[in-house]
Design a protein around this motif. Structure first.
Motif, short mmCIF file in Angstrom:
data_model
loop_
_atom_site.label_atom_id
_atom_site.label_comp_id
_atom_site.label_asym_id
_atom_site.label_seq_id
_atom_site.Cartn_x
_atom_site.Cartn_y
_atom_site.Cartn_z
N LEU A 97 0.83 -1.21 0.00
CA LEU A 97 0.00 0.00 0.00
C LEU A 97 0.86 1.26 0.00
CD1 LEU A 97 -2.84 -1.01 2.48
CD2 LEU A 97 -3.08 -0.59 0.03
N VAL A 98 1.94 1.25 0.75
CA VAL A 98 2.84 2.41 0.79
C VAL A 98 3.50 2.61 -0.57
CG1 VAL A 98 4.97 3.31 1.82
CG2 VAL A 98 3.20 2.34 3.28
N ILE A 99 3.90 1.51 -1.21
CA ILE A 99 4.50 1.59 -2.54
C ILE A 99 3.48 2.14 -3.54
CG2 ILE A 99 5.36 0.22 -4.48
CD1 ILE A 99 6.73 -1.58 -2.36
N ASP A 100 2.25 1.61 -3.51
CA ASP A 100 1.20 2.11 -4.40
C ASP A 100 0.93 3.59 -4.18
OD1 ASP A 100 0.94 -0.43 -5.41
OD2 ASP A 100 -0.92 -0.88 -4.33
N ARG A 101 0.92 4.00 -2.91
CA ARG A 101 0.67 5.41 -2.58
C ARG A 101 1.79 6.28 -3.13
NH1 ARG A 101 1.98 9.07 1.13
NH2 ARG A 101 0.39 10.43 1.95
N ALA A 102 3.03 5.83 -2.98
CA ALA A 102 4.17 6.60 -3.48
C ALA A 102 4.10 6.73 -5.00
CB ALA A 102 5.48 5.94 -3.06
N ARG A 103 3.71 5.67 -5.68
CA ARG A 103 3.58 5.72 -7.14
C ARG A 103 2.50 6.71 -7.56
NH1 ARG A 103 3.86 -0.73 -8.09
NH2 ARG A 103 6.13 -0.92 -7.99
N ALA A 107 3.05 10.14 -9.73
CA ALA A 107 2.33 10.36 -10.98
C ALA A 107 1.49 11.63 -10.93
CB ALA A 107 1.44 9.16 -11.30
N ARG A 108 0.97 11.94 -9.78
CA ARG A 108 0.09 13.10 -9.63
C ARG A 108 0.88 14.39 -9.55
NH1 ARG A 108 -4.02 12.65 -4.90
NH2 ARG A 108 -2.08 12.38 -3.79
#
Length: 195
Positions: A97-103, A107-108
């Motif tokens: 989840l932390v990795i997904d959040r960082a990605r 991107a944003r």
């Protein structure tokens, strides 16, 4: 002699089974295994403070840390069965989840707060207003140029805010078809706006 050996072996096996059954009967009863719900609750009580503390330091936000921990437990609860090592599984979920959040954050792009009074505000120029109006007109023309069914599905989803399932029910088509129409509309509109 072979019969004697076989009979002797069978007798020994029966005696071993009988001894094993007696030993089981004499042994103290083991406490019942905790239910999956009880294991989950215990895991929640033990892991939440530790995970939130770790994530608060890493994410630099108590609110984000609580959100990630909540999402992790929701995913763990969504698993069909509680794994043998739920704490390790939970740590893996949190890491992902932390990795997904960082990605997503990368991107944003950086967040710029809009309500800070000390930031200089850039007023839109006349050329910005003209460009915006031209983009809107191009967007409207692109939506109008969509095939009838694709336009209908796209507008139901984007303007009326209906979920794919609601659109499928209303139009009598499959959810997969609704997904296709929305994706097709986005691709065509994007192509028209880039042209």
């Amino acid at each position: 002699m072979l019969r004697t050996l076989r009979a002797d072996g069978a007798r020994r096996a029966r005696n071993a089974v009988a001894r094993s059954d007696r030993d089981k009967a004499d042994a103290p009863a083991l406490p019942p295994a905790p239910s999956a719900e009880a294991r989950f609750e215990r895991l929640y009580r033990e892991e939440v403070p530790r995970l939130q503390r770790r994530l608060r330091a890493r994410l630099r936000s108590a609110e984000d840390a609580r959100d990630v921990v909540q999402d992790a437990f929701a995913r763990l609860l969504g698993a069909r069965t509680l794994p043998r090592e739920p704490a390790a599984f939970l740590n893996r979920i949190v890491r992902n989840l932390v990795i997904d959040r960082a990605r997503r954050m990368a991107a944003r792009g950086p967040e710029v707060p809009l309500d800070q009074k000390d930031q200089p505000r850039v007023e839109p120029t006349q050329s910005d207003a003209i460009e915006l109006e031209q983009t809107r007109a191009l967007y409207r023309a692109s939506v109008d140029a969509l095939p009838r069914r694709t336009r209908e599905v796209f507008l139901l989803h984007r303007l009326e805010g209906l979920a794919y399932k609601e659109i499928a029910t209303r139009l009598g088509i499959s959810i997969r078809t609704v997904e296709w129409h929305v994706a097709e509309a986005i691709v065509r509109i994007g192509r028209d706006l880039r042209a």
